[in-house]
Write an enzyme that holds these catalytic residues in place. Structure first.
Site, PDB file in Angstrom:
ATOM      1  N   ASP A  11       0.884  -1.161   0.000  1.00 55.74           N
ATOM      2  CA  ASP A  11       0.000   0.000   0.000  1.00 55.74           C
ATOM      3  C   ASP A  11       0.921   1.210   0.000  1.00 55.74           C
ATOM      4  OD1 ASP A  11      -1.598   2.145   0.651  1.00 55.74           O
ATOM      5  OD2 ASP A  11      -2.635   1.144   2.302  1.00 55.74           O
ATOM      6  N   TYR A  90      -3.607   9.273   0.029  1.00 52.15           N
ATOM      7  CA  TYR A  90      -3.675   9.062   1.462  1.00 52.15           C
ATOM      8  C   TYR A  90      -2.657   8.013   1.941  1.00 52.15           C
ATOM      9  CZ  TYR A  90      -5.259   9.023   6.121  1.00 52.15           C
ATOM     10  OH  TYR A  90      -5.270   9.130   7.487  1.00 52.15           O
ATOM     11  N   ASN A 104      16.144  -8.005   0.802  1.00 53.31           N
ATOM     12  CA  ASN A 104      14.950  -8.821   0.706  1.00 53.31           C
ATOM     13  C   ASN A 104      13.760  -8.004   1.215  1.00 53.31           C
ATOM     14  OD1 ASN A 104      12.994 -10.944   1.323  1.00 53.31           O
ATOM     15  ND2 ASN A 104      14.723 -12.277   0.873  1.00 53.31           N
ATOM     16  N   ASP A 131      -7.950  -7.510   0.385  1.00 50.59           N
ATOM     17  CA  ASP A 131      -7.724  -6.227   1.059  1.00 50.59           C
ATOM     18  C   ASP A 131      -8.593  -6.135   2.306  1.00 50.59           C
ATOM     19  OD1 ASP A 131      -6.457  -3.732   1.391  1.00 50.59           O
ATOM     20  OD2 ASP A 131      -8.229  -2.695   0.617  1.00 50.59           O
ATOM     21  N   TYR A 234       2.148  -2.356  16.537  1.00 55.57           N
ATOM     22  CA  TYR A 234       1.076  -2.740  15.623  1.00 55.57           C
ATOM     23  C   TYR A 234       0.732  -1.563  14.702  1.00 55.57           C
ATOM     24  CZ  TYR A 234      -2.674  -5.982  14.493  1.00 55.57           C
ATOM     25  OH  TYR A 234      -3.473  -6.885  13.882  1.00 55.57           O
ATOM     26  N   LYS A 237      -2.785  -4.354   9.878  1.00 53.80           N
ATOM     27  CA  LYS A 237      -2.910  -5.738   9.448  1.00 53.80           C
ATOM     28  C   LYS A 237      -2.313  -5.794   8.053  1.00 53.80           C
ATOM     29  CE  LYS A 237      -6.541  -7.538  12.165  1.00 53.80           C
ATOM     30  NZ  LYS A 237      -5.821  -7.054  13.320  1.00 53.80           N
TER      31      LYS A 237
HETATM   32  C1  F6R Z   1      -8.070  -0.781   7.610  1.00 55.02           C
HETATM   33  C2  F6R Z   1      -7.838   0.535   6.974  1.00 55.02           C
HETATM   34  C3  F6R Z   1      -8.806   1.620   7.219  1.00 55.02           C
HETATM   35  C4  F6R Z   1      -8.213   2.659   8.188  1.00 55.02           C
HETATM   36  C5  F6R Z   1      -9.226   3.755   8.527  1.00 55.02           C
HETATM   37  C6  F6R Z   1      -8.650   4.840   9.438  1.00 55.02           C
HETATM   38  O1  F6R Z   1      -7.015  -1.641   7.391  1.00 55.02           O
HETATM   39  O2  F6R Z   1      -6.869   0.730   6.300  1.00 55.02           O
HETATM   40  O3  F6R Z   1     -10.029   1.150   7.694  1.00 55.02           O
HETATM   41  O4  F6R Z   1      -7.784   2.023   9.357  1.00 55.02           O
HETATM   42  O5  F6R Z   1      -9.683   4.386   7.355  1.00 55.02           O
HETATM   43  O6  F6R Z   1      -7.503   5.330   8.833  1.00 55.02           O
HETATM   44  P1  F6R Z   1      -6.651   6.548   9.399  1.00 55.02           P
HETATM   45  O7  F6R Z   1      -6.284   6.203  10.814  1.00 55.02           O
HETATM   46  O8  F6R Z   1      -5.483   6.578   8.464  1.00 55.02           O
HETATM   47  O9  F6R Z   1      -7.525   7.775   9.300  1.00 55.02           O
HETATM   48 MG    MG Z   2      -4.132   2.109   3.125  1.00 57.18          MG
HETATM   49 MG    MG Z   3      -4.859  -2.486   1.928  1.00 60.07          MG
END
Ligand code: F6R
Ligand code: MG
Ligand code: MG
Length: 370
Positions: A11, A90, A104, A131, A234, A237
């Site tokens: 990503d 974003y 690697n 995803d 963390y 994911k």
């Molecule tokens: C889940 C994901 C989205 C973000 C959510 C909040 O893996 O990527 O659900 O967690 O949009 O994102 P932020 O904290 O970047 O505003």
């Molecule tokens: Mg993302």
């Molecule tokens: Mg993703």
């Protein structure tokens, strides 16, 4: 001829939010990989986006974990990140966790699934890309493909498959692995892989008794990178990918796809902190919108010909998966109505975001002993 297929994803910026990959990132990656194809490092490639993940599907002769291949994928993600930054996409560069490449991509941030094998007379291969979920989301479908006779008729009626398969399972908390043979050890295998946030299927191998295939060449591989272990905390994911070979002593293409007629519950979805159904979709629907999801899976099918990627066919776009999509949407409604309650929201230790430490520190003087 021995060929390697490498599926490497990252990503490097979402459009908008975490919904999709901007077409300019795909263009940038295609331009970058073309150079490596012209120079002969890659035999072929295909670039796509699933949700907010940029996916590089590449063929070459250099084997798995090859430094040159991982470096060119890394450099391709860096170039795409520059484009992402110029468009202020974003979270631009969010998966390139360390600044410098060190031999690697494993342990850096991108996810990787690779298979090296002797190309057969007809070599069907499916690239799966998910995803808004985690590697353990592949446990159930991969088990069904290679272990469940109610899914895969070939396990019962194809003599070449009747001895079953060998599963390589990783403990992603303690960094250990174990090989387990199915059907002999089916119940033990299920005891582990049912705990999908800890034990994940990494690869599947034919057994030594397989009449057509080498027991040293994996026939399926799943990405198992977990971002939190890489960054030391963390940070997300890791949306997983997998490669699966099919036919002639392996599950038929339709047996490889059949598990996705059931939109099973996976963890991820909004803020990586919710359980929800995995919805099988075609590329055109691989955008995570409702509550940043629901989690999605795409399957691109290829025939491999002297390393060339003939295809793809957008397999889960087929109307045969319409009912699974409708079921997934019903489950999404049902789960969403739980709001912040488990089991829609994940248990505390599996949440990607948590305010609990702040709440606990605020309340610490107000807790009374019972
Ligand atoms: C889940 C994901 C989205 C973000 C959510 C909040 O893996 O990527 O659900 O967690 O949009 O994102 P932020 O904290 O970047 O505003
Ligand atoms: Mg993302
Ligand atoms: Mg993703």
């Amino acid at each position: 001829m021995k060929v390697t297929i490498s599926l490497i994803k990252a990503d490097v910026g979402g459009f908008p939010g975490h919904a999709t990959v901007h077409p300019k990132l795909i263009e940038s990656a295609e331009k970058s990989l073309s150079k490596y194809k012209e120079s002969g490092t890659l035999i072929d490639f295909y670039v796509t986006g699933v949700g907010d993940d940029l996916q590089l599907i590449m063929s070459h002769k250099k084997g798995v974990d090859n430094e040159e291949i991982h470096k060119l994928a890394w450099d391709t993600f860096i170039k795409a990140t520059d484009v992402a930054k110029s468009l202020k996409l974003y979270g631009a560069g969010q998966d390139l966790l360390k600044d410098a490449f060190s031999g690697n991509v494993r342990g850096l941030g991108p996810g990787v699934a690779e298979l090296e094998f002797e190309e057969r007379k007809g070599e069907p291969l499916v690239a799966f890309m998910m995803d808004k979920t985690e590697p353990g989301a592949f446990n159930l479908p991969i088990y069904k493909m290679f272990g469940d006779p109610f899914n895969t008729a070939g396990l019962v009626i194809d003599p070449a498959m009747h001895n079953g398969f060998n599963f390589e399972v990783w403990d992603i908390v303690e960094h250990k692995r174990v090989f387990m043979k199915c059907p002999e050890e089916m119940y033990d295998l299920l005891a582990l892989i049912g705990a999908k946030s800890r034990y994940v299927i990494k690869r599947v191998y034919p057994t030594k008794q397989h009449p057509k295939l080498s027991s040293d060449e994996a026939v399926a591989a799943v990405s198992t990178e977990k971002l939190y272990q890489i960054a030391g905390e963390y940070v997300g994911k890791d949306d997983p990918v997998a490669l699966v070979r099919a036919q002639s002593g392996l599950p038929a293409l339709g047996e490889v796809l059949e598990p996705f007629s059931f939109p099973h519950l996976v963890s991820g979805w909004m803020r990586g902190s919710h359980n929800g159904p995995i919805m099988p979709v075609g590329i055109k629907d691989a955008k995570c919108t409702r509550f940043d999801g629901p989690p999605r899976v795409v399957a691109l099918g290829f025939q491999i010909a002297e390393g060339k990627l003939v295809g793809p066919v957008d397999l889960l776009a087929d109307i045969a998966f319409d009912k699974a999509r409708a079921t997934a949407l019903d489950i999404a409604d049902y789960m969403r109505r739980h709001g912040p309650f488990e089991p829609h929201r994940l248990p505390l230790e599996e949440m990607e975001y948590t305010t609990l430490p702040h709440i606990m520190s605020k309340l610490k003087d107000r807790f009374e002993s019972l």
